[in-house]
Design an enzyme around this catalytic site. Structure first.
Site, PDB file in Angstrom:
ATOM      1  N   LYS A 189      55.699 -40.261 -45.178  1.00 42.13           N
ATOM      2  CA  LYS A 189      55.996 -39.622 -46.452  1.00 42.13           C
ATOM      3  C   LYS A 189      54.768 -39.858 -47.330  1.00 42.13           C
ATOM      4  O   LYS A 189      54.644 -40.911 -47.967  1.00 42.13           O
ATOM      5  CB  LYS A 189      57.228 -40.267 -47.077  1.00 42.13           C
ATOM      6  CG  LYS A 189      58.508 -40.039 -46.287  1.00 42.13           C
ATOM      7  CD  LYS A 189      59.616 -40.900 -46.834  1.00 42.13           C
ATOM      8  CE  LYS A 189      60.992 -40.337 -46.555  1.00 42.13           C
ATOM      9  NZ  LYS A 189      61.274 -40.047 -45.167  1.00 42.13           N
ATOM     10  N   LYS A 244      71.742 -36.149 -41.609  1.00 39.66           N
ATOM     11  CA  LYS A 244      71.901 -37.572 -41.903  1.00 39.66           C
ATOM     12  C   LYS A 244      73.135 -38.114 -41.193  1.00 39.66           C
ATOM     13  O   LYS A 244      74.219 -37.514 -41.289  1.00 39.66           O
ATOM     14  CB  LYS A 244      72.074 -37.775 -43.414  1.00 39.66           C
ATOM     15  CG  LYS A 244      70.874 -37.339 -44.237  1.00 39.66           C
ATOM     16  CD  LYS A 244      69.800 -38.386 -44.192  1.00 39.66           C
ATOM     17  CE  LYS A 244      68.642 -38.008 -45.100  1.00 39.66           C
ATOM     18  NZ  LYS A 244      67.515 -38.926 -44.958  1.00 39.66           N
ATOM     19  N   ASP A 286      60.981 -44.565 -39.755  1.00 43.83           N
ATOM     20  CA  ASP A 286      60.753 -43.989 -41.081  1.00 43.83           C
ATOM     21  C   ASP A 286      60.700 -45.109 -42.126  1.00 43.83           C
ATOM     22  O   ASP A 286      59.617 -45.508 -42.572  1.00 43.83           O
ATOM     23  CB  ASP A 286      61.860 -42.970 -41.384  1.00 43.83           C
ATOM     24  CG  ASP A 286      61.621 -42.232 -42.681  1.00 43.83           C
ATOM     25  OD1 ASP A 286      60.561 -42.428 -43.302  1.00 43.83           O
ATOM     26  OD2 ASP A 286      62.489 -41.437 -43.106  1.00 43.83           O
ATOM     27  N   GLU A 315      66.130 -40.868 -35.782  1.00 40.67           N
ATOM     28  CA  GLU A 315      65.238 -41.511 -36.757  1.00 40.67           C
ATOM     29  C   GLU A 315      65.840 -42.790 -37.313  1.00 40.67           C
ATOM     30  O   GLU A 315      66.996 -42.805 -37.719  1.00 40.67           O
ATOM     31  CB  GLU A 315      65.019 -40.484 -37.871  1.00 40.67           C
ATOM     32  CG  GLU A 315      63.946 -40.811 -38.844  1.00 40.67           C
ATOM     33  CD  GLU A 315      63.694 -39.609 -39.770  1.00 40.67           C
ATOM     34  OE1 GLU A 315      63.676 -38.445 -39.287  1.00 40.67           O
ATOM     35  OE2 GLU A 315      63.540 -39.823 -40.965  1.00 40.67           O
TER      36      GLU A 315
HETATM   37 MG    MG Z   1      64.358 -40.667 -42.651  1.00 43.94          MG
END
Ligand code: MG
Length: 328
Positions: A264, A157, A240, A215
């Site tokens: 997801k 991240k 995303d 991302e």
């Molecule tokens: Mg992501």
């Protein structure tokens, strides 16, 4: 309703699961995964399990909205109910449809165990997972034990600490990672234009092309700018947050996005609609977890293995973020 309309006995309960350590993202700190486990039993006694694992800051409903929906349903429901859940309840759509599809799956226990337990590439499994590294400098050490456990793709991240600091860390991380390792950088929409360009310059300079993709560099409302970035740099970009639900996936595809789409399944919405989209378009998908339990994970992985058109690692390498327990 005619007498032979199939009915399903519906039950649900909520769950809470604490992260071993809070997960830091540019959305803030996350300490507890909460969701709903549901079951549908048909007239033959076949049971299907489903999970509603909302992620409201990603655009899904809240747990409360999902709970209220479940709470208002009668004990017996029909397919009409299951397939007419509103799009605003995307995690709920997934939970019900996957439970419905998974009825009576006990016979596939072996296959299930293989999917749930495999973490790396062996001659017997083609499934690879990407492992989520801890945020910040801790990643510089943490990759090593994950590498030893067979992970070859790592996710980190970014957009959490000061950019100058993070750019130093990422260059150090890239110099430490062995040949063959791939790094996914996830900004969760937390960068501005200039910061995104700085990151992409570093990624493009990477000698061994270690960065698999960057991302969601910019916020959801900056789609055109992300499209522009994808033209300016050779590093692959992934969407995303911009494609959290199936309708957004379609929209970004129609508007010309040909980079990676992160899906997801647990919050994307209707399983049927996702399947239809993937069958109609040639798209580069990376399937990913929302820290759901084994029940949602199993349904999500089943879809991922069915619909994946590439050999990219699946974003389900999250087992080290929770203690093991019975349900999960
Ligand atoms: Mg992501």
């Amino acid at each position: 309703m005619s007498a032979d309309t199939p009915q399903y006995c519906f039950k649900f309960r909520t769950y809470q699961r604490r992260f071993k350590q809070p997960l830091q993202t540019s959305h803030g700190s996350w300490e507890m995964r909460e969701g709903i486990i549901l079951s549908l039993r048909d007239n033959d006694g076949k049971v299907g399990w489903g999970e509603i694992a909302p992620l409201p800051w990603f655009g899904s409903e809240t747990l409360e909205e999902a709970y209220n929906f479940c709470d208002r349903l009668p004990q017996k429901i029909t397919e009409e109910t299951i397939f007419s859940i509103p799009d605003g309840l995307s995690a709920t759509q997934f939970g019900f449809e996957s439970a419905w599809e998974g009825r009576g799956e006990r016979g596939r226990e072996g296959e299930r165990a293989r999917i749930l337990n495999s973490t790396h590439h062996t001659p017997h499994t083609t499934i690879q997972y990407s492992a989520l590294l801890p945020t910040g400098a801790a990643a510089l050490q943490a990759w090593e034990s994950l590498w030893e456990r067979g992970y070859r793709t790592f996710k980190w991240k970014i957009g959490v600490a000061a950019i100058a600091q993070e750019l130093k860390w990422v260059e150090e991380l890239m110099s430490l990672l062995p040949a063959g390792a791939k790094l996914r950088l996830d900004a969760n929409g937390g960068l501005n234009w200039e910061e995104a360009r700085s990151w992409l310059e570093v990624c493009d300079r990477s000698q061994r092309s270690q960065v698999e993709f960057l991302e969601q560099p910019l916020a959801v409302d900056r789609f055109e700018a992300m499209l522009e970035l994808s033209r300016l740099y050779s590093t692959t970009l992934a969407l995303d947050e911009s494609v959290a639900a199936i309708a957004q996936l379609e929209e970004c595809y129609q508007q010309g996005w040909r980079g990676v789409f992160v899906v997801k399944p647990c919050i994307a919405g209707s399983v049927k609609s996702l399947r239809r989209f993937c069958q109609q378009h040639e798209v580069d998908l990376v399937f990913s977890s929302v820290f759901e339990s084994k029940i949602g994970r199993q349904a999500a992985l089943r879809l991922a293995t069915e619909l994946s058109q590439s050999d990219r690692a699946l974003g389900f390498g999250i087992d080290c973020w929770f203690d093991d327990d019975d349900l999960f």
